[in-house]
Enzyme design. Structure first.
Site, PDB file in Angstrom:
ATOM      1  N   SER A 702       0.820  -1.268  -0.077  1.00  0.00           N
ATOM      2  CA  SER A 702      -0.012   0.071  -0.018  1.00  0.00           C
ATOM      3  C   SER A 702       0.803   1.340  -0.232  1.00  0.00           C
ATOM      4  CB  SER A 702      -1.012  -0.016   1.257  1.00  0.00           C
ATOM      5  OG  SER A 702      -1.855  -0.995   1.041  1.00  0.00           O
ATOM      6  N   SER A 903      -2.976  -7.596  -6.333  1.00  0.00           N
ATOM      7  CA  SER A 903      -2.532  -6.931  -5.183  1.00  0.00           C
ATOM      8  C   SER A 903      -3.596  -5.846  -5.179  1.00  0.00           C
ATOM      9  CB  SER A 903      -1.234  -6.270  -5.774  1.00  0.00           C
ATOM     10  OG  SER A 903      -1.358  -5.896  -7.253  1.00  0.00           O
ATOM     11  N   ASN A 906      -5.939  -7.796  -2.599  1.00  0.00           N
ATOM     12  CA  ASN A 906      -5.703  -8.325  -1.182  1.00  0.00           C
ATOM     13  C   ASN A 906      -4.642  -7.291  -0.578  1.00  0.00           C
ATOM     14  OD1 ASN A 906      -6.860 -10.937  -1.286  1.00  0.00           O
ATOM     15  ND2 ASN A 906      -5.677 -11.202  -2.874  1.00  0.00           N
ATOM     16  N   TYR A 907      -3.877  -6.435  -1.398  1.00  0.00           N
ATOM     17  CA  TYR A 907      -2.879  -5.661  -0.528  1.00  0.00           C
ATOM     18  C   TYR A 907      -2.934  -4.119  -0.515  1.00  0.00           C
ATOM     19  CZ  TYR A 907      -0.311 -10.181  -0.244  1.00  0.00           C
ATOM     20  OH  TYR A 907      -0.085 -11.502   0.071  1.00  0.00           O
ATOM     21  N   ILE A 908      -3.482  -3.635  -1.736  1.00  0.00           N
ATOM     22  CA  ILE A 908      -3.646  -1.995  -1.861  1.00  0.00           C
ATOM     23  C   ILE A 908      -4.760  -1.602  -1.084  1.00  0.00           C
ATOM     24  CG2 ILE A 908      -4.062  -0.189  -3.421  1.00  0.00           C
ATOM     25  CD1 ILE A 908      -2.384  -2.086  -5.440  1.00  0.00           C
TER      26      ILE A 908
END
Length: 949
Positions: A702, A903, A906-908
Site C-alpha cells: 500500500s 494486489s 488483497n494488498y492495496i
DNA sequence: TCCGGGACTTAGAATAATTTCC
DNA sequence: GGAAATTATTCTAAGTCCCGGA
C-alpha cells in the site's frame, strides 16, 4: 551506516516487469525497428545491467514496426503449466549516499513526519535493472557460489519426490531435506564476534519443528474436532474455544430477553427458510432500479461504533448450506474409452473417473508423469470395485481370454472417444439459441437461488462458495506429489453445518443426512468438510462483499497503517540485531530484513506430501547464492510454485550474515536454522500488537502504491491517468511477485498490434496508404519526409501491405455482393448478376494497380476532393493513433506476465484508489469492477480526495 | 515447548461474460 | 452478427497465523 535508509521511489517506467522481458528476451525475427522516436530515451534510462547484457531496449519488440515476436527460448517452449514463471530481477537494497543521489528528489525523507514517508521497500528503491538469465561459467565461481542452474544438474545425493520439469535449479530435483533439525535458541549460540565463528555444534539441540514424521495415509481423514460432538440429532457442545469466548460474552442467544431486535422481528423458524428463498428469488428478479433501493438497505457496518473483532460473530444465523452437484449421468451408449484398442463398457462409477481424465486429455496435466501416475493408481482402484462389464463385441470376436483382461497400463487407455464427446457437447452448448441459453440460465438461477443468501442477525448477506466442490482430479500446482489423485464426490454425510440454534436445519438437495450440525457463533463458516486428497479443511464462507469479510479487510489495512508508526523503530532494531551475538537474533533480523525489503512471505514449514515451496524462514542453502561484495541471488519456488528469482545488492552486514548462515551447510539445509515463523511472529507481536510477517507485505504494497501514484499527470487525459494508476499497480504486483501465465495468444495479438503501429496499417482498406496520401497532399518530398523516412515502410513492406489490402477489398466486395443478393432473394426481387461483382472487382484491381504505379514512379495525382488541409488532418489523426497504439503495446508487453488483480484485491488499501479517483476525477468504475466495488463499500464511504495511507 | 490442526486470507487457473473486431 | 480478444468472476489450491492439548 546502520539503519536502513528510506528507499527511493522507482521511476515508473523502469519497473522490473521489463526485467522479466529481458530475462526471456523474445526473439525478433523480422526487421529491426527503424527510428523509433523514443528509442533514445529508453536507452538512456536502461539500467546498466540490461545494457551490459545487450538486452533490447524495448524488451524485444515493444515499439518496432511489424515485428513478429516469437517466444523462442527453450524455457518458453515448455508447457506453461510445467514451467515455473520467473520474476528475474536485479535490485539493490543496500542504501548508500551514492544511491540517494541517484534516486533524486523522489526519495522519501529519512525521518518521516507523522504518516509520512516510512522507507519504501526496495522494489521502488531503485530502478530495478533487468538481467538476461544466463548460466554463469562454473569455473568463475566457487562451488558454493555457483549459479543454481549449474548446480541443479549435479546429481543429488538423495532424490526428491518430485523434480522440476524446467530444471531451473530451484532446488527441485534435489533431495528435499527430511526434517533437518534446527538448532535451539540458546546462549550457546552466541557469536563471538561480528564475523562469527559459528559452527554447527553437535550438542546443539535442534528446533523441534523440523522433525515431522511422514503423515499417515489419509484414506480416512479424522473428523474435525468440533464435529466430534456434533450429530444431526443432538445439539453438539460448542468447541472449548467457543465456550470460553461465550462465557466472557454478555450477549447470549439463549437468553430470550437479550435476543436482538433483528431476531425478534424475524418470522418463526419454520417459515424462515421459505422466506429466505422468497427473498432470494426476489433479489434475483429485481431490475436495476430496484437494486438501487436495495443498496440503501445494505448494512453499513462501518458506520457502527462497535466494530472490531469481538469473538462472537453472530447471534442468529440461517442459511441453506451447500448445493451438491447433480449425480453423474452415464455417457451415451456408444461413447466408450478403449483399452488396447478395445472399447470398454464401464459402470458409471468408473466411467465417471475415466471421464475426468478424458476431459483433460488436451491439457498439460494429462502429459504430466506424476499426474498420470496418481490418476492411474486411483483409476485402477475404482476399476477393481467397478470393473468393465464386458467387451461389447460378439463372443466370436472377443480377444482370447478377454474375461481376464486387466487395465494395466495407462498408455494403452484411449480416452479420445470421451474427449471428442465432451467437445461435441461443448460445441452444442455454444450453438444453442439465445432462448435456449436463457432457459438454461434461468433453471440454474432457480436452483441456486435458495443458496445465494444467508441471514446473519436478520440481515441478508451473500454466501460465497455455496457449491459443494464437484468430484474430479486434484490439480495441485507445481510438483505437487498428489496431483492427479481422485477427488471424491461429496455427500451430505461429509458436511458439517454451522448454523443458528433456532434456525431450521436445511435439507440437502441430494439424499443423505448431514455429518453434523453445530452452532458456534465464534466462527464465520457455514459449512465444513475435509477433502480426501490432502485431508485439508474446506469451508463455506460469506462472500467477499459481506460485512464479516469487509470488517476483517478493513482491520487488515488498519493494522498495516498502524505499522507506519512503528516501522522506523522496528527497522532500527533489526538493523542492530543484524550484528547480534546471539545467532537466533541475528537470523531473525536478517529474515526480517528480507521480509521488509523484498516482501517475502513468512515461509511456514511444509510437509512431505506437498509441493516443495518455500518462504523466507524456510529458505534453504540452494535458494540463496552470494556474489561478493554484496550481491545476493534468490532463486526459489514460492507460493503456488511461482519462481522467485532476483538479484539484489544488500547491506554488507546482511551479506556477511548469509555467508555465516550458509557456512558448514549444504544443499537441503535451512539457512535460518534457528528461526521459524512462530519465533519470528512472536518477536513481531512484541514490537507491535497484532504484528506478523504478512503485515509487512500489506504495508509495503500500500505504501509503494501511494508513492507511485504521485507520478499521476495532473493535467493528463483520463486514459493517461489510468495508465499511471496501472503503472503503480504493476509496481506493487512486481514487488509481491504476482505472476500470471502469458496467454497462449499473446504472441499473435502482440504481433498484430505491431502491425497496427505501422503507419500504413492505420489506413482503412479502402483508403490510400500514407505515403501516397502525403504525396498527394504535399508532393513527393513531404511524402518522403513525413511518411517514408519516419515510418518503417520500405518497398517490400508496401508491396505486401497492398497485396493484403487488395485481398481484403476483394473479399469484402464478394461478401457484399452475396449479401445484397441474399436480401434481394428474400424480398423476391431480381438478384444482381455476377457481372456486377466482376465490374466492382475490376475497379478495385484498377485502383490498386494505380497505387502500385504511384509507388513505383513516385508520381501521384491528387484524388478528387482531397485538399491539403484535409489530408494533413488525416495524417495528424493517424499519428495520434500510432502513438496511442505504441503506448498500449508497451503497456501490454510489460503486463503480459504480471497479475495486477491479486494486489488490487488483497494488498492495496482500497481507500487509496477511492481517494485517487476523487482527486484526479477518474470514475471509480474504471478502476474497480462491480465485484470490487461490492467488496470495498467501506472505502468509498471513508476516503475523500485527501485520504492518505 | 511442541505439534496438529482450525480458521481464515491470498493466489493463479479456469471459465463465463462482455467488448471489440471483422 | 459471429468470432476473437479481453475482462470479470468463479473456483479451489496454498498459504498464514494462532490456539489448545499433550
Amino acid at each position: 551506516m546502520s539503519a536502513p535508509e528510506p528507499m527511493a521511489v522507482v521511476a515508473p517506467n523502469l519497473g522490473s516487469s521489463a526485467s522479466t522481458l529481458a530475462s526471456r528476451a523474445p526473439e525478433v525475427v523480422s526487421r529491426a525497428p527503424r527510428g523509433r522516436p523514443d528509442d533514445s530515451d529508453d536507452d538512456e534510462e536502461m539500467p546498466l545491467a540490461r545494457k551490459a547484457n545487450g538486452a533490447k531496449p524495448n524488451g524485444g519488440g515493444g515499439g518496432g514496426t511489424a515485428k513478429r515476436v516469437v517466444e523462442s527460448s527453450s524455457e518458453d517452449e515448455k508447457p506453461l503449466s510445467k514451467k515455473p514463471r520467473v520474476s528475474t530481477t536485479k535490485r539493490r537494497i543496500v542504501d548508500s549516499e551514492d544511491e540517494e543521489s541517484e534516486a533524486g528528489p523522489s526519495s522519501s525523507p529519512a525521518v518521516p513526519v507523522k504518516k509520512e514517508a516510512p522507507p519504501t521497500p526496495q522494489a521502488n528503491g531503485k530502478p530495478r535493472s533487468n538481467k538476461v538469465v544466463k548460466p554463469a561459467s562454473d569455473s568463475d565461481l566457487s562451488e558454493d557460489d555457483k549459479p543454481l542452474a549449474s548446480k541443479a544438474s549435479k546429481p543429488a545425493s538423495k532424490p526428491r519426490s518430485s523434480t522440476n520439469a524446467n530444471g531451473n535449479g530451484n532446488g527441485n530435483g534435489v533431495a528435499k531435506p527430511k526434517a533437518k533439525p534446527k538448532k535451539p535458541v540458546s546462549e550457546s549460540d552466541d557469536l563471538s564476534d561480528e564475523e562469527s565463528s559459528y559452527s554447527d555444534e553437535s550438542d546443539d539441540k535442534p528446533l523441534a519443528k523440523k522433525a515431522k514424521p511422514a503423515p499417515a495415509p489419509k484414506a480416512a481423514p479424522a473428523k474435525p474436532r468440533k464435529s466430534d460432538s456434533a450429530t444431526p440429532t443432538a445439539k453438539p457442545k460448542p468447541s472449548a474455544k467457543a465456550v470460553k469466548k461465550l462465557k466472557s460474552e454478555p450477549t447470549s442467544s439463549e437468553d430470550e430477553d437479550e435476543v436482538p431486535l433483528a431476531k425478534k422481528a424475524a418470522p418463526t423458524t419454520k417459515g424462515k427458510a421459505k422466506d429466505v428463498k422468497k427473498e432470494v428469488v426476489k433479489v434475483k428478479k429485481e431490475k436495476k432500479g430496484q437494486e438501487e433501493d436495495e443498496e440503501e438497505e445494505k448494512y453499513k457496518w462501518w458506520e457502527n461504533e462497535a466494530m472490531g473483532d469481538g469473538s462472537v460473530k453472530w447471534t442468529t444465523l440461517e442459511h441453506q448450506a451447500v448445493l451438491f452437484p447433480p449425480p453423474y449421468i452415464p455417457l451415451p451408449k456408444g461413447i466408450k474409452m478403449k483399452y488396447d484398442g478395445v472399447p470398454l463398457t464401464l459402470p458409471p462409477e468408473s466411467e465417471e473417473v475415466a471421464g475426468f481424465f478424458g476431459a483433460m486429455l488436451e491439457t498439460d496435466h494429462a502429459q504430466d508423469a506424476k499426474f498420470r501416475e496418481n490418476f492411474f493408481k486411483d483409476f485402477k482402484e475404482i476399476l477393481a470395485s467397478f470393473p468393465p462389464a464386458s467387451f461389447p463385441l460378439p463372443i466370436s470376436k472377443q480377444p482370447a481370454g478377454w474375461e481376464d483382461v486387466k487395465v494395466k497400463s495407462l498408455d494403452k487407455c484411449d480416452f479420445r472417444p470421451m474427449f471428442d464427446h465432451f467437445e461435441r457437447e461443448r460445441e452444442k452448448k455454444k450453438a444453442m439459441t439465445k432462448d435456449e441459453k436463457k432457459a438454461v440460465k434461468e433453471a440454474k438461477d432457480k436452483l441456486e437461488a435458495p443458496y445465494l443468501l444467508a441471514l446473519v442477525d436478520g440481515r441478508k448477506e451473500k454466501v460465497g462458495n455455496f457449491r459443494a466442490e464437484p468430484p474430479g482430479l486434484f490439480r495441485g500446482r507445481g510438483e505437487h506429489p498428489k496431483k492427479g489423485t481422485l477427488k471424491k464426490r461429496l455427500r451430505p454425510e461429509d458436511i458439517l453445518l454451522n448454523i443458528g440454534k433456532d434456525a431450521q436445519v436445511p435439507k440437502a438437495n441430494i439424499p443423505g443426512e448431514w455429518k453434523g450440525v453445530q452452532h458456534d457463533s465464534t466462527v464465520t463458516w457455514l459449512a465444513h468438510w475435509k477433502e480426501n486428497v490432502n485431508g485439508n479443511s474446506k469451508y463455506v464462507f460469506l462472500s467477499a462483499g459481506s460485512s464479516w469479510k469487509g470488517q476483517s479487510d478493513r482491520q487488515k489495512f488498519e493494522k498495516a497503517r498502524e505499522l507506519i508508526k512503528h516501522i522506523d523503530r522496528i527497522r532500527k532494531d533489526y538493523t542492530e540485531d543484524l550484528k547480534s551475538k546471539v545467532m537466533a537474533d541475528r537470523q531473525r533480523a536478517t529474515a526480517l530484513y528480507f521480509i521488509d525489503k523484498l516482501a517475502l512471505r513468512a515461509g511456514n514449514e511444509k510437509g512431505e506430501d506437498e509441493a516443495d515451496t518455500v518462504g523466507c524462514c524456510s529458505l534453504r542453502y540452494e535458494h540463496v547464492t552470494l556474489e561478493p561484495p554484496n550481491r545476493v541471488i534468490f532463486d526459489f519456488l514460492g507460493k503456488d510454485s511461482m519462481r522467485f528469482h532476483q538479484e539484489v545488492e544488500v547491506d554488507k552486514q546482511v551479506f556477511k550474515n548469509i555467508k555465516i548462515f550458509k557456512d558448514n551447510k549444504t544443499r537441503g539445509d535451512d539457512i535460518f536454522d534457528r528461526l521459524n515463523t512462530t519465533l519470528l511472529n512472536n518477536h513481531l507481536r512484541a514490537q507491535m500488537p497484532g504484528l506478523s510477517a504478512k503485515v509487512f507485505r500489506t504495508y509495503n504494497a500500500s505504501w509503494t502504491f501511494q508513492q507511485q501514484l504521485k507520478n499521476t499527470p495532473k493535467k493528463g487525459t483520463v486514459q493517461e491517468k489510468i495508465a499511471a494508476y496501472n503503472t503503480a499497480n504493476r509496481e506493487v504486483a512486481i514487488l509481491c511477485n504476482h505472476q500470471k501465465t502469458v496467454s497462449k495468444t499473446f504472441a499473435d495479438s502482440f504481433a498484430k498490434m505491431g502491425d497496427k503501429v505501422s503507419p500504413s496499417a492505420q489506413v482503412p482498406a479502402d483508403e490510400t496508404p500514407i505515403p501516397a496520401l502525403h504525396a498527394r497532399a504535399e508532393g513527393e518530398e513531404t511524402a518522403r519526409r513525413v511518411g517514408g523516412d519516419e515510418s518503417d515502410m520500405d518497398e517490400e513492406f508496401m508491396e505486401r501491405h497492398e497485396a493484403d489490402l487488395l485481398e481484403k477489398a476483394t473479399e469484402a466486395a464478394k461478401k457484399k455482393w452475396e449479401k445484397e443478393n441474399l436480401k434481394l432473394a428474400e424480398e423476391k426481387e431480381d438478384t444482381k448478376p455476377k457481372s456486377v461483382l466482376d465490374e466492382r472487382l475490376k475497379e478495385i484491381k484498377a485502383e490498386f494497380k494505380e497505387l502500385a504505379r504511384e509507388r513505383k514512379t513516385k508520381k501521384v495525382e491528387p484524388r478528387k476532393g482531397a485538399t491539403e488541409e484535409k489530408l494533413l488532418e488525416q495524417i495528424s489523426k493517424m499519428d495520434d493513433r500510432i502513438a496511442a497504439a505504441r503506448v498500449q503495446m508497451e503497456d501490454r508487453d510489460k503486463t503480459k506476465d504480471v497479475a495486477l488483480g491479486t494486489s488490487k484485491i488483497n494488498y492495496i488499501d482500497p481507500r487509496l484508489t477511492v481517494a485517487w479517483a476523487r482527486k484526479y476525477e477518474v470514475p471509480l468504475e474504471k478502476l474497480f469492477s462491480k465485484t470490487l466495488r461490492e467488496k470495498f463499500p467501506w472505502a468509498e464511504a471513508e476516503a475523500d480526495a485527501d485520504w492518505v495511507f
